[in-house]
Design an enzyme around this catalytic site. Sequence first.
Site, mmCIF file in Angstrom:
data_model
loop_
_atom_site.group_PDB
_atom_site.id
_atom_site.type_symbol
_atom_site.label_atom_id
_atom_site.label_comp_id
_atom_site.label_asym_id
_atom_site.label_seq_id
_atom_site.Cartn_x
_atom_site.Cartn_y
_atom_site.Cartn_z
ATOM 1 N N SER A 31 0.675 -1.336 -0.030
ATOM 2 C CA SER A 31 -0.006 -0.066 -0.005
ATOM 3 C C SER A 31 0.933 1.263 -0.101
ATOM 4 O O SER A 31 1.970 1.190 0.407
ATOM 5 C CB SER A 31 -0.836 0.072 1.238
ATOM 6 O OG SER A 31 -1.526 1.287 1.195
ATOM 7 N N TYR A 68 -1.736 -1.269 10.568
ATOM 8 C CA TYR A 68 -2.094 -1.354 9.130
ATOM 9 C C TYR A 68 -0.807 -1.062 8.372
ATOM 10 O O TYR A 68 -0.429 -2.118 7.667
ATOM 11 C CB TYR A 68 -3.340 -0.926 8.693
ATOM 12 C CG TYR A 68 -3.440 -1.060 7.136
ATOM 13 C CD1 TYR A 68 -4.008 -2.242 6.724
ATOM 14 C CD2 TYR A 68 -3.071 -0.099 6.163
ATOM 15 C CE1 TYR A 68 -4.189 -2.589 5.206
ATOM 16 C CE2 TYR A 68 -3.393 -0.126 4.914
ATOM 17 C CZ TYR A 68 -3.846 -1.342 4.549
ATOM 18 O OH TYR A 68 -4.142 -1.336 3.010
HETATM 19 P P1 NAD Z 1 -11.745 -5.680 0.419
HETATM 20 O O1 NAD Z 1 -12.409 -5.395 1.475
HETATM 21 O O2 NAD Z 1 -12.771 -5.784 -0.948
HETATM 22 O O3 NAD Z 1 -10.700 -6.797 0.215
HETATM 23 C C1 NAD Z 1 -10.125 -7.287 1.286
HETATM 24 C C2 NAD Z 1 -10.460 -8.582 1.505
HETATM 25 O O4 NAD Z 1 -9.750 -9.257 2.615
HETATM 26 C C3 NAD Z 1 -12.017 -9.033 2.031
HETATM 27 O O5 NAD Z 1 -12.969 -8.984 0.841
HETATM 28 C C4 NAD Z 1 -11.665 -10.468 2.556
HETATM 29 O O6 NAD Z 1 -12.102 -11.412 1.716
HETATM 30 C C5 NAD Z 1 -10.447 -10.506 2.972
HETATM 31 N N1 NAD Z 1 -9.897 -10.830 4.273
HETATM 32 C C6 NAD Z 1 -9.769 -9.799 5.387
HETATM 33 N N2 NAD Z 1 -9.670 -10.632 6.333
HETATM 34 C C7 NAD Z 1 -9.546 -11.996 6.128
HETATM 35 C C8 NAD Z 1 -9.595 -13.067 6.976
HETATM 36 N N3 NAD Z 1 -9.227 -13.111 8.181
HETATM 37 N N4 NAD Z 1 -9.656 -14.294 6.442
HETATM 38 C C9 NAD Z 1 -10.021 -14.379 4.954
HETATM 39 N N5 NAD Z 1 -9.827 -13.457 4.133
HETATM 40 C C10 NAD Z 1 -9.996 -11.989 4.771
HETATM 41 O O7 NAD Z 1 -10.646 -4.341 -0.002
HETATM 42 P P2 NAD Z 1 -9.639 -4.115 -0.949
HETATM 43 O O8 NAD Z 1 -9.370 -2.664 -0.799
HETATM 44 O O9 NAD Z 1 -9.649 -4.466 -2.182
HETATM 45 O O10 NAD Z 1 -8.263 -4.844 -0.332
HETATM 46 C C11 NAD Z 1 -7.507 -5.637 -0.792
HETATM 47 C C12 NAD Z 1 -6.128 -5.274 -0.549
HETATM 48 O O11 NAD Z 1 -5.748 -4.166 -0.987
HETATM 49 C C13 NAD Z 1 -5.919 -5.498 0.909
HETATM 50 O O12 NAD Z 1 -4.536 -6.188 0.958
HETATM 51 C C14 NAD Z 1 -5.776 -4.136 1.211
HETATM 52 O O13 NAD Z 1 -4.732 -3.628 2.123
HETATM 53 C C15 NAD Z 1 -5.134 -3.473 -0.084
HETATM 54 N N6 NAD Z 1 -4.860 -2.137 -0.293
HETATM 55 C C16 NAD Z 1 -6.256 -1.331 -0.563
HETATM 56 C C17 NAD Z 1 -6.133 -0.064 -0.726
HETATM 57 C C18 NAD Z 1 -7.754 0.750 -0.609
HETATM 58 O O14 NAD Z 1 -7.491 2.045 -0.845
HETATM 59 N N7 NAD Z 1 -8.611 0.173 -0.954
HETATM 60 C C19 NAD Z 1 -5.163 0.705 -0.860
HETATM 61 C C20 NAD Z 1 -3.870 -0.004 -0.529
HETATM 62 C C21 NAD Z 1 -3.865 -1.279 -0.414
#
Ligand code: NAD
Length: 298
Positions: free
Chosen positions: A190, A203
């Site tokens: 991230s 985080y």
């Molecule tokens: P999202 O909520 O759609 O996806 C996160 C997913 O993590 C969930 O759908 C869930 O299935 C899974 N998860 C969480 N805890 C879990 C557990 N204990 N067991 C199994 N699965 C679990 O959100 P997203 O933003 O698409 O996140 C995806 C990745 O992108 C993450 O690693 C997040 O840190 C990273 N990210 C997101 C952003 C943002 O702004 N959205 C920015 C930087 C990084």
Amino acid sequence: MSDQYTIQDPAKQYEKATPEFEQQQPSPGLEKKMHPRPDDGAGTYRGSGRLTGRKAVITGADSGIGRAVAIAFAREGADVVLAYLPEEEADAKEVVQLVEEAGRKAVAVPGDLKDEKYCEQLIAKAVEELGGIDILANIAGKQQFVPDIADLTTEQFDATFKTNVYALFWLCKAAVKHMKPGSTIINTASIQAYEPAPILLDYATTKSAINTFSKSLAQQVAAKGIRVNVVAPGPVWTPLQVSGGQPQEALKDFGAKTPLGRPGQPAEMAPAYVFLASQESSYVSGETLNANGGMPTP
Ligand code: NAD
Ligand code: MG
């Protein structure tokens, strides 16, 4: 019809956040309940055989970035195992259908990544159902904001590290045993790895750990013909952000401080994962590809 190759102004490709973005759900959020709905690429992503016959495991595949990656991988010709939490079944069902509509196999394996046994079973199931594994896309993540360290519990600190870092270790460890030369691992860091927000202490720390873990593992497995890379998204409109990832009142300005002036959409992240998964990136390993709206990174 436009697709991901249609040229346009990236600053205007998607809307800026508005007061409508201020919303909140319990964690883990459901994409089905978001307004506006994130763009998962279902309406635009056009495959061109870049992952033909590949066998992929994608965590967090029900929603957000993982969902867009699942759709893209399938349209590029990969069979996919989808990992997500049981309470996200409603989102996951839609992804299974989209993968099948692309003519590929979708195997749903819900469970909790904080559990080492589940991580091992997930990889074993992928090998059994797909006949092997040559792409591991670790996209699941936990993000819950806490403004004051005094209120950050050991339970949360532990759960964030278990989900974001330990699961990565367990899944990579289990997958590498089955991976043949040409296989790839893609992890998800991230912008928080470089610009940690004061409210995301646990985080942000895990996200820099993911970068370091990946650069170390990449060197270790290079001799086996396995590449390890990272995608580091900026602010992307997903359930994570509306289920405790950000304070509700901050969402109306979500992504406004990026040079492009708007939040990213999951559909814009998927091509980065496709590039790192495919043989096109054969000389790229230990790298972090930033997809963050133009924010400078080290
Ligand atoms: P999202 O909520 O759609 O996806 C996160 C997913 O993590 C969930 O759908 C869930 O299935 C899974 N998860 C969480 N805890 C879990 C557990 N204990 N067991 C199994 N699965 C679990 O959100 P997203 O933003 O698409 O996140 C995806 C990745 O992108 C993450 O690693 C997040 O840190 C990273 N990210 C997101 C952003 C943002 O702004 N959205 C920015 C930087 C990084
Ligand atoms: Mg989800």
